[in-house]
Design an enzyme around this catalytic site. Structure first.
Site: not given
Ligand code: PEP
Length: 253
Positions: A97, A99, A169, A9-11, A175, A215, A236-237
């Protein structure tokens, strides 16, 4: 057997140049990393989906949308429908998600409408669920995850749910650099799988893929994947660095 699935997920973290550069770096090494043993998908920002799709060319990496709106078309300023992202090459859509739930304010009912719309529009939804830190600390993990899973799948037949992936998640791990221990993650995944068995049947419970997200890094991917009910990883990151994402794919293979 459930095929491992790694999703990145490149957000809102890449621009036009870095989206294509990242896609090209992933595609250059993905077969070495996993051959066809792992399903791989990435979720770039909407604006760069077409450029990334072109960079992936005929590779087996799938493309997904980070969100969709539940209506097909009409006066919904700023929204993007399932058919729009499907038309430009998406296979998957993230729904709910953390966020979207906790920054943008989406509730269970809206997330359910998005899951339904994704399926009706020919996409495979990834329904994201997970508890806040205060919910874990007050022993509400199971209650929250059960509510989100039941609400997210509400009104769907077993046949429809066979197209759904669930991502557990924990919000406190996204994150933050904190990861659920493999045991904590396994416990939540087993609970979700049992819930699917209760809601539908044994067969669907055995078949549905449940990803862990929060993470994930090259250094913890293998131990998470070793758990019985962890079928893949939503990253993600670490999906923003091709070599880390490829190492995670390798660990899942
Ligand atoms: C995510 O965005 O779904 C996620 C799990 O992010 P991170 O890997 O950065 O925690």
């Amino acid at each position: 057997m459930r095929k491992p699935f790694v999703a990145g997920n490149w957000k809102m973290s890449t621009d036009s140049h870095s989206s294509v550069a990242l896609a090209e770096a992933i595609v250059a090494d993905v077969s070495d990393a996993a051959g066809q043993r792992v399903d791989v998908a990435v979720f770039p920002p909407f604006l760069y989906l077409q450029a990334v799709c072109k960079a992936f060319n005929s590779s087996h990496i799938a493309l997904g949308a980070q969100d969709i709106y539940f209506e097909q078309n009409g006066a919904f300023t700023g929204e993007i429908s399932a058919s729009m992202v499907k038309e430009i090459g998406c296979t998957y859509a993230l729904c709910g998600h953390s966020e979207r739930r906790h920054v943008i304010g989406e509730g269970d009912e809206l997330v359910n409408r998005k899951v339904v719309a994704a399926l009706s529009g020919g996409l495979l939804p990834i329904l994201c669920v997970g508890e806040l830190i205060k919910e874990r600390q007050s022993s509400k993990t199971s209650e929250v995850v059960t509510r989100q899973t039941k609400a997210g799948l509400a009104g769907l037949s077993a046949e429809k749910v066979s197209g759904v992936t669930i991502a557990y998640e924990p919000v406190w791990a996204i994150g933050t650099g904190l990861t659920a221990t493999p045991q904590q993650a396994q416990e939540a995944h087993a609970m979700i799988r049992n819930l699917v068995v209760e809601m539908y049947d044994e067969k669907l419970g055995e078949e549905i893929r449940i990803l862990y997200g929060g993470s994930v890094k090259p250094g913890n991917a293998a131990e998470l994947m070793a758990e019985r009910d962890i079928d893949g990883l939503l990253v993600g990151g670490a999906s923003l660095k091709a070599e880390d994402f490829l190492a995670i794919i390798r660990a899942a293979a």
